[in-house]
Scaffold this motif. Structure first.
Motif: not given
Length: 305
Positions: A154, A158, A223, A245
């Motif tokens: 990510v 995040n 992502a 993540a």
């Protein structure tokens, strides 16, 4: 087994071959196993017995279909555009040295790996490919050699709060390679999102991991899922821009893909991997290429034929 025919590459494979400008010849290290980096392995009693048991492989060239865009596993050598480097490259050449054959390569899009072998334009796949029944149904048998776990790449910090392949990705864009096992898993989140009154995640499909990462860096995707070693390598390359993540999921085994029905080659690969693992070489290669979450898996065959 004869060397793979490459006179008529699939369109996608031919295009990628032209774009990478890489030759499909192997590193010279496999040309003479007796003097190469795998000399001790080739001279072992186990490999000598395997060459005697599988004499048709000795002296041949076996073409490996690869998608050379995964750091640590297989990439184009930044110092030599005519050469590939990485864990899978070393492992494949060690297998070749053990069994007495030379390896060369044909680079293709990720989704073309299995079709390239199934159509006879390459002999095998050693390219960080997860072994699944669905993929085996495409015309290959798998020989597992490693376990890895998936991670979620990510943007730094995040910002979307992504926790995995779950409703945290509702309404977000997920970048994946065409043919990834994660594609149907992300699609399957859609009904849960809709049940929660949220939009389904959108997929942005690419031909290489590098393109997926660029999509996140450019703000076009939120992502990307791949094995955790690949995720951490991309973070190391872009520490100010990328993160992982919290959740790591999807325990899979990685396998060598061999044309379905080529049982002699498949069984020889099982034997070579057993010898390589027994010598400790596979673990050494994982350490060399900084694949910290790489775990040896006993060679097992997955076949649906």
């Amino acid at each position: 087994m004869t060397s793979a025919r490459r006179a008529a590459l699939p369109t996608a494979a031919a295009l990628l071959l032209a774009l990478t400008a890489c030759s499909s010849t192997a590193d010279a290290g496999t040309a003479d196993a007796a003097d190469g980096p795998w000399a001790d392995l080739a001279a072992s009693a186990e490999c000598a017995e395997l060459r005697e048991a599988h004499p048709d492989l000795a002296g041949t060239t076996q073409t490996n279909a690869i998608n050379p865009h995964t750091p640590g596993y297989e990439i184009i050598d930044p110092e030599n555009p005519d050469r590939y480097i990485g864990f899978d490259i070393d492992l494949g050449e060690a297998i070749g040295a053990c069994l007495g054959f030379t390896v060369d390569y044909v680079p293709v899009g990720f989704s073309e790996l299995i079709p390239t072998v199934a159509s006879g334009q390459a002999d095998w796949i050693l390219s960080n490919l997860y072994a699944t029944e669905e993929r085996a149904a495409g015309g290959v048998d798998f020989v597992s050699y490693s376990k890895v776990f998936d991670g979620v790449l990510v943007a730094k910090g995040n910002p979307e709060g992504i926790t995995g392949i779950d409703t945290s990705i509702c309404g977000l864009t997920v970048a994946l390679n065409k043919g990834y096992v994660e594609v149907p898993l992300v699609e399957a989140v859609g009904p849960d999102c809709e049940a929660a009154g949220l939009p389904a995640p959108e997929l942005a499909l690419f031909d290489s991991s590098a393109d997926c990462v660029q999509a996140i860096l450019a703000g076009r995707a939120d992502a990307y899922m791949n094995d955790v070693n690949t995720v951490t390598r991309f973070i190391a390359e872009h520490p100010d821009d990328l993160d992982q993540a919290e959740t790591v999921m999807l325990d899979y085994e990685i396998g060598v893909g061999v044309l379905q029905g080529e049982h002699d080659f498949r069984d020889a690969v099982v034997g070579a991997l057993t010898a390589i693992q027994g010598s400790g070489l596979q673990a050494e290669l994982a350490e060399k290429w900084e694949l910290d979450a790489n775990a040896v898996a006993e060679p097992t065959v997955l076949s649906v034929g």
